[in-house]
Design a protein around this motif. Structure first.
Motif, PDB file in Angstrom:
ATOM      1  N   GLN A  94       0.945  -1.300   0.037  1.00 47.99           N
ATOM      2  CA  GLN A  94      -0.061  -0.016  -0.282  1.00 47.99           C
ATOM      3  C   GLN A  94       0.774   1.070  -0.527  1.00 47.99           C
ATOM      4  OE1 GLN A  94      -3.189  -0.038   0.005  1.00 47.99           O
ATOM      5  NE2 GLN A  94      -3.436   1.621  -0.594  1.00 47.99           N
ATOM      6  N   ASN A  95       1.605   1.231   0.962  1.00 43.68           N
ATOM      7  CA  ASN A  95       2.419   2.751   1.185  1.00 43.68           C
ATOM      8  C   ASN A  95       3.699   2.742  -0.166  1.00 43.68           C
ATOM      9  OD1 ASN A  95       1.663   3.110   3.085  1.00 43.68           O
ATOM     10  ND2 ASN A  95       2.380   2.220   4.663  1.00 43.68           N
ATOM     11  N   SER A 100       3.353   4.443  -4.275  1.00 41.80           N
ATOM     12  CA  SER A 100       4.358   5.405  -4.606  1.00 41.80           C
ATOM     13  C   SER A 100       5.075   5.472  -3.535  1.00 41.80           C
ATOM     14  CB  SER A 100       3.259   6.803  -5.238  1.00 41.80           C
ATOM     15  OG  SER A 100       4.283   8.217  -5.522  1.00 41.80           O
ATOM     16  N   ASN A 118       5.714   9.038  -1.681  1.00 40.82           N
ATOM     17  CA  ASN A 118       4.381   8.682  -0.591  1.00 40.82           C
ATOM     18  C   ASN A 118       5.248   9.057   0.304  1.00 40.82           C
ATOM     19  OD1 ASN A 118       2.391   8.271  -1.880  1.00 40.82           O
ATOM     20  ND2 ASN A 118       2.064   6.382  -1.317  1.00 40.82           N
ATOM     21  N   ARG A 119       4.672  10.202   1.137  1.00 38.78           N
ATOM     22  CA  ARG A 119       5.329  10.615   2.614  1.00 38.78           C
ATOM     23  C   ARG A 119       5.098   9.446   3.753  1.00 38.78           C
ATOM     24  NH1 ARG A 119       6.206  16.937   1.664  1.00 38.78           N
ATOM     25  NH2 ARG A 119       7.138  17.325   0.082  1.00 38.78           N
ATOM     26  N   ILE A 120       5.697   9.786   4.585  1.00 36.19           N
ATOM     27  CA  ILE A 120       5.567   8.471   5.577  1.00 36.19           C
ATOM     28  C   ILE A 120       4.655   9.290   6.624  1.00 36.19           C
ATOM     29  CG2 ILE A 120       6.590   7.350   7.803  1.00 36.19           C
ATOM     30  CD1 ILE A 120       9.138   7.060   5.718  1.00 36.19           C
ATOM     31  N   ASN A 176       1.101   9.895   5.530  1.00 36.88           N
ATOM     32  CA  ASN A 176       0.234   8.486   5.323  1.00 36.88           C
ATOM     33  C   ASN A 176       0.481   7.474   5.858  1.00 36.88           C
ATOM     34  OD1 ASN A 176       0.239   8.698   2.152  1.00 36.88           O
ATOM     35  ND2 ASN A 176       1.308   6.662   2.306  1.00 36.88           N
ATOM     36  N   LEU A 177       0.645   8.251   7.041  1.00 39.49           N
ATOM     37  CA  LEU A 177       0.598   6.714   8.886  1.00 39.49           C
ATOM     38  C   LEU A 177      -0.422   7.201   9.897  1.00 39.49           C
ATOM     39  CD1 LEU A 177       3.630   5.599   9.609  1.00 39.49           C
ATOM     40  CD2 LEU A 177       2.279   4.466   8.404  1.00 39.49           C
ATOM     41  N   LYS A 209      -3.222   9.001   8.144  1.00 42.10           N
ATOM     42  CA  LYS A 209      -4.161   8.554   7.542  1.00 42.10           C
ATOM     43  C   LYS A 209      -4.531   7.607   8.189  1.00 42.10           C
ATOM     44  CE  LYS A 209      -3.488  10.212   3.567  1.00 42.10           C
ATOM     45  NZ  LYS A 209      -3.147   9.517   1.491  1.00 42.10           N
ATOM     46  N   TRP A 210      -4.012   6.431   9.382  1.00 44.17           N
ATOM     47  CA  TRP A 210      -4.581   5.494   9.967  1.00 44.17           C
ATOM     48  C   TRP A 210      -4.856   5.750  11.310  1.00 44.17           C
ATOM     49  CZ3 TRP A 210      -0.798   2.410   6.655  1.00 44.17           C
ATOM     50  CH2 TRP A 210      -0.832   1.687   5.107  1.00 44.17           C
ATOM     51  N   GLN A 213      10.561  10.328   2.338  1.00 43.04           N
ATOM     52  CA  GLN A 213       9.823   9.521   1.587  1.00 43.04           C
ATOM     53  C   GLN A 213       9.533   7.900   2.015  1.00 43.04           C
ATOM     54  OE1 GLN A 213      10.662  10.320  -2.338  1.00 43.04           O
ATOM     55  NE2 GLN A 213      10.130  12.273  -1.506  1.00 43.04           N
TER      56      GLN A 213
END
Length: 454
Positions: free
Chosen positions: A299-300, A303, A306-308, A311-312, A314-315, A369
């Protein structure tokens, strides 16, 4: 007078016809015409061509045979039996030799060896390279194709020594993706133990599986990260591509291709490599958490840019400061094989290292990223994420559940192989690197057992 381009095409066709005739004259007595008449982009199944090639391969394999106590070896597509003769000579080493053949043409020769050595040589007909298709077919109709094909393979606990050695030449990228899925979802081959494989493979596939992020995000992808987390690997040698049939077509890069630097590395060779699942894999990540690790990375890495932290969050909202302010001391990783010299490795590939759940990326910030992380650092990040108290109530688990549900209800072979369709950035161009030709499939009975010698 013919135009220059037309003259060149005629000359090349004439040379190609002559080369094919020479190939047929040399190998026609042992190999079927379909392996001699046409060059392929990247053949999925390959055969050792002659006794001299088998002798060279045997010399590379001997040191690795001496360092293992395993007494069972499987030879994929033994063909004319050139390497099989060397294996039969090692009577004190290999108590059981399993010949797994996908072409009808070579079955009489394999059966003859079984007749001569009934207790030692076992013969199965089937397509090991496309094992994932058999898994899919068994899932659809409740068949036992995989169990029948692997019936002679000894079973051991995952933490025991390896249960079997496998040798072959494989050009199928899909095969290596299936090995990853087999470990993640505990199906197929690795349910029987940690078999060790020594395979000859095209350089682009090996580079893709073992590269680091310095090569660029187009090549360093989720499959690269997963393979290096799950497997120990070692480069053995470059072996001439001409030692294997069918022959491979010359690669002509398209204009503007970003992959020419990889596709053009050692096209005249295959890489002989060794790899096996990590014995301590379930200590690094418990078996029930492996699907979550797989989904986290897939998922990560949709791309790699994607910035870590965004993204995290969001969860797990507000988790960023925990990553930025990290009080823990990082545990360095070390080479798996200390005697392996990095300067002797193929270009862009890297050494196999130990894995750690405490290999923290230094100085992580909101701009870091996912593509900046090494595989061990990605494993560490997942381990941190898994231990957060919010994990059990996070939306990550709902997304994972949906992904696994799609996996269970996959209604075609491609969806099953891919697991869940998570197209990665630049996928179309990335797959150009791994183009392959698929031969005619081996005949597969509907649900019945395969023809076998036991």
């Amino acid at each position: 007078m013919l135009p220059l381009r037309c003259s060149w095409s005629l000359a090349r066709a004439k040379y190609g016809t002559k080369a094919r005739k020479e190939l047929v004259a040399r190998y026609g007595g042992e190999f079927p015409e379909k392996l001699l008449n046409r060059k392929q982009k990247v053949p999925t199944h390959m055969y050792l061509a002659n006794a001299d090639a088998a002798e060279r391969i045997s010399q590379y394999l001997d040191p690795h045979f001496q360092n293992t106590s395993c007494d069972t070896i499987m030879e994929l597509n033994s063909g004319a039996g050139h390497l099989t003769r060397h294996l039969l000579d090692k009577e004190s080493k290999f108590r059981r030799i399993i010949l797994l053949e996908s072409m009808d043409h070579f079955m009489p020769r394999a059966q003859e060896l079984h007749t001569l050595y009934p207790e030692r040589v076992k013969v199965r007909q089937g397509d090991f390279v496309n094992l994932w298709k058999l898994v899919y077919m068994d899932k659809m109709d409740g068949g036992s194709r995989v169990a029948d094909l692997l019936n002679d393979v000894p079973q051991k606990a995952f933490t025991d020594d390896i249960n079997m050695l496998v040798f072959g030449a494989v050009g199928s990228y899909t095969f290596f993706k299936h090995l990853i899925n087999s470990l993640i979802f505990q199906t197929s081959l690795f349910n029987l133990g940690r078999c060790e494989m020594i395979l000859a493979m095209p350089p682009p596939i090996y580079i893709h599986l073992t590269c680091n992020n310095e090569i660029g995000y187009l090549i360093y992808r989720s499959t690269s990260v997963l393979f290096q987390i799950l497997f120990e690997h070692k480069f053995i040698a470059k072996v001439p591509r001409e030692d294997f049939l069918p022959q491979q077509a010359v690669y002509n890069p398209t204009k503007g291709s970003k992959l020419g630097k990889v596709r053009s590395i050692n096209p005249e060779y295959l890489y002989l490599v060794k790899f096996s699942p990590r014995r301590n894999l379930h200590e690094l990540c418990q078996s029930q958490d492996l699907p979550a690790l797989w989904f986290f990375i897939k998922q990560n890495f949709v791309s790699r840019r994607n910035r870590i932290i965004p993204n995290l969050e969001k969860w797990v909202p507000g988790c960023g400061p925990r990553l930025i302010i990290n009080p823990h001391v990082s545990e360095p990783v070390t080479p798996t094989y200390p005697d392996e010299l990095p300067k002797k490795l193929p270009q862009y590939s890297c050494q196999s290292t130990t894995m750690s759940t405490r290999d923290y990326y230094p100085g992580i910030n909101i701009y870091t990223q996912f593509g900046d992380l090494r595989p061990s650092q990605m494993l560490t990040l997942f381990s941190q994420f898994r231990q957060w108290p919010e994990y059990g109530e996070s939306s990550f688990l709902a997304s994972l559940e949906n992904a696994l549900l799609k996996l269970e209800t996959a209604n075609d072979e491609q969806n099953l192989e891919d697991g869940v369709t998570l197209p990665e950035e630049d996928d179309a161009e990335g797959d150009e690197m791994l183009e392959e030709d698929t031969p005619e499939p081996a005949r597969t009975p509907a649900k019945s057992r395969r023809k076998a010698s036991s």
